[in-house]
Design a protein around this motif. Structure first.
Motif, PDB file in Angstrom:
ATOM      1  N   ILE A   1       0.843  -1.208   0.000  1.00  9.42           N
ATOM      2  CA  ILE A   1       0.000   0.000   0.000  1.00  9.42           C
ATOM      3  C   ILE A   1       0.876   1.256   0.000  1.00  9.42           C
ATOM      4  CG2 ILE A   1      -1.642   1.322   1.388  1.00  9.42           C
ATOM      5  CD1 ILE A   1      -2.833  -1.422   2.246  1.00  9.42           C
ATOM      6  N   ILE A   2       2.001   1.205   0.749  1.00  9.50           N
ATOM      7  CA  ILE A   2       2.930   2.344   0.758  1.00  9.50           C
ATOM      8  C   ILE A   2       3.520   2.539  -0.640  1.00  9.50           C
ATOM      9  CG2 ILE A   2       5.141   3.176   1.661  1.00  9.50           C
ATOM     10  CD1 ILE A   2       4.406   1.758   4.318  1.00  9.50           C
ATOM     11  N   GLN A   3       3.894   1.439  -1.289  1.00 11.25           N
ATOM     12  CA  GLN A   3       4.437   1.538  -2.640  1.00 11.25           C
ATOM     13  C   GLN A   3       3.406   2.145  -3.601  1.00 11.25           C
ATOM     14  OE1 GLN A   3       5.833  -2.732  -2.428  1.00 11.25           O
ATOM     15  NE2 GLN A   3       7.462  -1.944  -3.749  1.00 11.25           N
ATOM     16  N   HIS A   4       2.139   1.739  -3.446  1.00 16.19           N
ATOM     17  CA  HIS A   4       1.070   2.305  -4.275  1.00 16.19           C
ATOM     18  C   HIS A   4       0.928   3.806  -4.040  1.00 16.19           C
ATOM     19  CE1 HIS A   4      -3.214   3.606  -3.453  1.00 16.19           C
ATOM     20  NE2 HIS A   4      -3.136   3.739  -4.765  1.00 16.19           N
ATOM     21  N   ASP A   5       0.973   4.218  -2.755  1.00 14.75           N
ATOM     22  CA  ASP A   5       0.836   5.644  -2.423  1.00 14.75           C
ATOM     23  C   ASP A   5       1.969   6.474  -3.018  1.00 14.75           C
ATOM     24  OD1 ASP A   5      -1.452   5.085  -1.030  1.00 14.75           O
ATOM     25  OD2 ASP A   5      -0.500   5.055   0.950  1.00 14.75           O
ATOM     26  N   GLU A   6       3.143   5.842  -3.149  1.00 17.56           N
ATOM     27  CA  GLU A   6       4.311   6.555  -3.696  1.00 17.56           C
ATOM     28  C   GLU A   6       4.427   6.410  -5.207  1.00 17.56           C
ATOM     29  OE1 GLU A   6       6.338   8.567  -2.054  1.00 17.56           O
ATOM     30  OE2 GLU A   6       5.198   8.260  -0.200  1.00 17.56           O
ATOM     31  N   GLY A   7       3.453   5.758  -5.850  1.00 16.59           N
ATOM     32  CA  GLY A   7       3.443   5.673  -7.307  1.00 16.59           C
ATOM     33  C   GLY A   7       4.193   4.494  -7.887  1.00 16.59           C
ATOM     34  N   ASP A   8       4.698   3.589  -7.015  1.00 14.81           N
ATOM     35  CA  ASP A   8       5.405   2.401  -7.517  1.00 14.81           C
ATOM     36  C   ASP A   8       4.376   1.279  -7.692  1.00 14.81           C
ATOM     37  OD1 ASP A   8       7.195   0.423  -8.176  1.00 14.81           O
ATOM     38  OD2 ASP A   8       8.051   0.219  -6.160  1.00 14.81           O
ATOM     39  N   TYR A   9       3.585   1.381  -8.795  1.00 20.44           N
ATOM     40  CA  TYR A   9       2.438   0.497  -8.946  1.00 20.44           C
ATOM     41  C   TYR A   9       2.840  -0.947  -9.256  1.00 20.44           C
ATOM     42  CZ  TYR A   9       0.207   5.058  -9.183  1.00 20.44           C
ATOM     43  OH  TYR A   9      -0.188   6.330  -8.899  1.00 20.44           O
ATOM     44  N   TYR A  10       3.809  -1.108 -10.139  1.00 21.33           N
ATOM     45  CA  TYR A  10       4.263  -2.475 -10.441  1.00 21.33           C
ATOM     46  C   TYR A  10       4.877  -3.121  -9.195  1.00 21.33           C
ATOM     47  CZ  TYR A  10       3.513  -1.943 -15.481  1.00 21.33           C
ATOM     48  OH  TYR A  10       2.937  -1.776 -16.729  1.00 21.33           O
ATOM     49  N   GLY A  11       5.702  -2.366  -8.493  1.00 19.25           N
ATOM     50  CA  GLY A  11       6.316  -2.874  -7.264  1.00 19.25           C
ATOM     51  C   GLY A  11       5.269  -3.227  -6.216  1.00 19.25           C
ATOM     52  N   SER A  12       4.225  -2.410  -6.152  1.00 14.11           N
ATOM     53  CA  SER A  12       3.142  -2.653  -5.201  1.00 14.11           C
ATOM     54  C   SER A  12       2.424  -3.965  -5.505  1.00 14.11           C
ATOM     55  CB  SER A  12       2.151  -1.496  -5.235  1.00 14.11           C
ATOM     56  OG  SER A  12       1.084  -1.722  -4.346  1.00 14.11           O
ATOM     57  N   ILE A  13       2.107  -4.185  -6.789  1.00 17.86           N
ATOM     58  CA  ILE A  13       1.436  -5.430  -7.182  1.00 17.86           C
ATOM     59  C   ILE A  13       2.322  -6.639  -6.867  1.00 17.86           C
ATOM     60  CG2 ILE A  13       0.608  -6.775  -9.166  1.00 17.86           C
ATOM     61  CD1 ILE A  13      -0.313  -4.110 -10.414  1.00 17.86           C
ATOM     62  N   GLU A  14       3.611  -6.489  -7.152  1.00 18.71           N
ATOM     63  CA  GLU A  14       4.558  -7.576  -6.881  1.00 18.71           C
ATOM     64  C   GLU A  14       4.594  -7.918  -5.385  1.00 18.71           C
ATOM     65  OE1 GLU A  14       9.342  -8.454  -7.382  1.00 18.71           O
ATOM     66  OE2 GLU A  14       8.423  -6.817  -8.500  1.00 18.71           O
ATOM     67  N   THR A  15       4.607  -6.887  -4.538  1.00 20.10           N
ATOM     68  CA  THR A  15       4.634  -7.113  -3.082  1.00 20.10           C
ATOM     69  C   THR A  15       3.337  -7.736  -2.599  1.00 20.10           C
ATOM     70  OG1 THR A  15       6.124  -5.214  -2.827  1.00 20.10           O
ATOM     71  CG2 THR A  15       5.024  -6.006  -0.841  1.00 20.10           C
ATOM     72  N   SER A  16       2.192  -7.296  -3.169  1.00 17.16           N
ATOM     73  CA  SER A  16       0.903  -7.901  -2.800  1.00 17.16           C
ATOM     74  C   SER A  16       0.855  -9.378  -3.184  1.00 17.16           C
ATOM     75  CB  SER A  16      -0.254  -7.162  -3.482  1.00 17.16           C
ATOM     76  OG  SER A  16      -0.679  -6.064  -2.709  1.00 17.16           O
ATOM     77  N   LEU A  17       1.369  -9.700  -4.357  1.00 14.29           N
ATOM     78  CA  LEU A  17       1.413 -11.109  -4.787  1.00 14.29           C
ATOM     79  C   LEU A  17       2.269 -11.951  -3.836  1.00 14.29           C
ATOM     80  CD1 LEU A  17       1.748 -10.666  -8.664  1.00 14.29           C
ATOM     81  CD2 LEU A  17      -0.189 -11.691  -7.439  1.00 14.29           C
ATOM     82  N   GLU A  18       3.377 -11.365  -3.377  1.00 12.18           N
ATOM     83  CA  GLU A  18       4.228 -12.057  -2.400  1.00 12.18           C
ATOM     84  C   GLU A  18       3.467 -12.280  -1.091  1.00 12.18           C
ATOM     85  OE1 GLU A  18       8.508 -11.513  -0.027  1.00 12.18           O
ATOM     86  OE2 GLU A  18       7.865 -10.007  -1.503  1.00 12.18           O
ATOM     87  N   ALA A  19       2.693 -11.271  -0.686  1.00 11.38           N
ATOM     88  CA  ALA A  19       1.900 -11.373   0.552  1.00 11.38           C
ATOM     89  C   ALA A  19       0.888 -12.504   0.451  1.00 11.38           C
ATOM     90  CB  ALA A  19       1.195 -10.052   0.835  1.00 11.38           C
ATOM     91  N   ASN A  20       0.240 -12.621  -0.716  1.00  9.00           N
ATOM     92  CA  ASN A  20      -0.817 -13.617  -0.891  1.00  9.00           C
ATOM     93  C   ASN A  20      -0.313 -15.052  -0.694  1.00  9.00           C
ATOM     94  OD1 ASN A  20      -2.349 -11.401  -1.479  1.00  9.00           O
ATOM     95  ND2 ASN A  20      -2.637 -11.864  -3.641  1.00  9.00           N
TER      96      ASN A  20
END
Length: 543
Positions: free
Chosen positions: A73-92
């Motif tokens: 969510i922090i990555q999304h807020d900072e505009g790192d959208y691809y990185g954010s999706i990658e981190t969410s996938l890791e979380a899942n």
């Protein structure tokens, strides 16, 4: 007792230390997580990363998952959208137990984040898919209304208006004023995009008033953006007015993304001031791209630094573990040495005592077999043989005396008499007017391979049987048959006396008989089921 206490103490210290270490790591993970929640985004990402590692060390998969979702969510807020999706996938990957309510809550939040990021990346089909997954796992009603709103909004963007309105109407059931205003604003947008003649102003103005009343600048800005789009083809002045309102509010709340969207609208609508706004747009856009790139690199650096910190920490812990294992091994070896020394000392002492007892038992058996049975045999000869005179009796007694001296000096039997004769004479010595003795199969060939020790044991066994017959059986006929089959000698003893019960087999000296047969690896069987008399079968190897 002390040695056992020492070993128990080492074990307790090890497990207490291990348990204490786990509790410490558990506390550390919670501390990092709470600190991340309480700090600004840059530091929060760092502490969420530390929390993730600490939760991983104690195998708390939910803790790892929720830390990663917050990082995404922090990555999304900072505009790192691809990185954010990658981190969410890791979380899942860590949120597998979907029967758990907390896991479902976190998993839904992760999919919602992936849906938002996909929208910013114009990957709207993926966005729809992720929002539907969020709704699938959501177990919180208010969160569900948010996900319905987000799904409806992206469906409007891709012009799937019926589905969009259906989801947005469901989002209107929320009890939260801001969420209600958001859903109302987006539903009006879906309606006027589907039908350009639809008057959406009442709904749009109502949503704006709610947002103003709640003093939420970010949500207020969303209303200005929608109003500007609504008036874009109807009234350019009104469209420009709301675009400028959007720019003012987004400047106040420092939302660069919204500022850029507002400037794009203004550049199109305000031809007179085109250059001024375009320059501002260009500067802001470049600044935002640099900030996004910097944030992306910063997140990578933070992850690298934390991973390095983790590796260094693991290396130090491994060194400490090696040292502790070394100390523990040394203590265990020392304790084992002391334990072995004491056990060996006890064993040697026990062996010495057992050896002494064995020697005493051996001597006792010899006294019984040689002296007691020898004297009884002399008594039997005096009683049964009329021609057995005083001189012969004295010679026999002197022989028994010499044998008793041999026992005291532990001398072996040195008799040179033929063993076949020795056995025959022994059995015959018990013959009298009342008792007949019979021998069959006792020849020289039978005993030719039997060792001296075996002959001695067999002699004492036969004498014991004859003495017990004389004392207890009241037998009138006694027969001993000898035979050799392969490498075994078999002796069959039979008398017609009163027999013997199971309870008496190991009494009256017969225990020595059994013991002697065991010494020469033989077997002895007492047949107590015979109606009258006693049968005993003895078998032993020649060599």
């Amino acid at each position: 007792m002390k040695k056992y206490f020492f070993l128990i103490l080492i074990t307790l210290l090890f497990f207490c230390n291990k348990k204490g270490s786990l509790n410490h790591k558990e506390n550390i993970a919670d501390i990092y997580y709470k600190k991340a929640k309480a700090t600004e985004q840059d530091s929060a990402f760092y502490y969420f990363n530390l929390a993730k590692i600490s939760f991983s060390e104690i195998s708390d998969s939910v803790g790892v998952g929720k830390s990663l979702v917050n990082m995404a969510i922090i990555q999304h807020d900072e505009g790192d959208y691809y990185g954010s999706i990658e981190t969410s996938l890791e979380a899942n990957k860590f949120l597998k137990n979907t029967q758990d309510s907390i896991t479902r809550l976190i998993l839904a939040s992760s999919y919602n984040n992936m849906g938002i990021c996909s929208s910013y990346l114009y990957e709207f089909d993926n966005s729809v898919k992720f929002y539907k997954e969020a709704l699938k796992y959501s177990n919180d009603p208010e969160n569900k209304y948010t996900y319905y709103n987000n799904l409806g909004n992206v469906l409007t963007t891709i012009k799937r208006y019926p589905e969009a309105k259906k989801n947005l109407n469901q989002a209107l059931d929320t009890k939260n004023k801001i969420s209600y205003a958001r859903a109302l604003n987006n539903l009006a947008r879906a309606k006027f995009n589907e039908n350009s003649n639809y008057n959406a102003l009442p709904e749009l103005y109502k949503a704006l008033e709610i947002r103003k009343a709640e003093n939420n600048l970010y949500e207020e800005n969303s209303s200005y953006a929608t109003l500007s789009n609504y008036f874009l083809r109807k009234d350019s002045k009104q469209a420009l007015y709301y675009a400028k309102k959007m720019l003012d509010v987004s400047t106040k709340n420092n939302s660069k993304e919204d500022q850029i969207q507002a400037l794009q609208k203004i550049i199109t609508l305000d031809k007179e001031n085109y250059s001024k706004y375009f320059l501002r747009f260009q500067t802001l856009n470049d600044s935002m791209q640099i900030a996004k790139s910097k944030a992306k690199n910063q997140f990578a650096v933070i992850r690298y630094d934390v991973e390095k910190l983790k590796a260094d920490k693991a290396e130090k812990e491994f060194e400490v573990l090696q040292r502790n294992i070394g100390i523990a091994t040394l203590l265990i070896v020392l304790a084992s040495g002391i334990f072995y020394y004491r056990k060996r000392k006890q064993r040697l002492l026990l062996e010495s005592e057992n050896k002494l007892k064995e020697q005493q038992l051996k001597t006792s058996k010899k006294v019984h077999d040689v002296v007691a049975n020898g004297i009884y045999q002399v008594m039997t000869k005096i009683e049964n043989q009329d021609n057995f005179n005083k001189e012969q009796a004295l010679d026999e007694l002197e022989f028994v005396y010499e044998k008793s001296r041999d026992i005291s000096y532990d001398k072996p039997d040195s008799s040179d008499q033929d063993f076949k004769e020795k056995i025959s004479n022994l059995i015959a010595s018990f013959k009298n007017e009342e008792v007949n003795t019979f021998t069959a199969g006792n020849d020289e060939k039978l005993w030719e391979n039997a060792s001296k020790s075996t002959q001695t044991e067999v002699y004492q066994v036969i004498r014991e049987l004859m003495v017990n017959m004389k004392k207890h059986s009241n037998a009138s006929n006694v027969a001993l048959r000898f035979e050799k089959i392969n490498n075994n000698i078999n002796i069959h003893y039979t008398d017609n006396g009163i027999g013997i019960s199971n309870e008496l087999i190991f009494k009256n000296g017969l225990s020595n008989t059994v013991s002697r047969i065991d010494n020469i690896n033989g077997k002895i069987i007492f047949d107590t089921k015979t109606e009258k008399g006693l049968k005993i079968n003895i078998s032993f190897p020649v060599s």
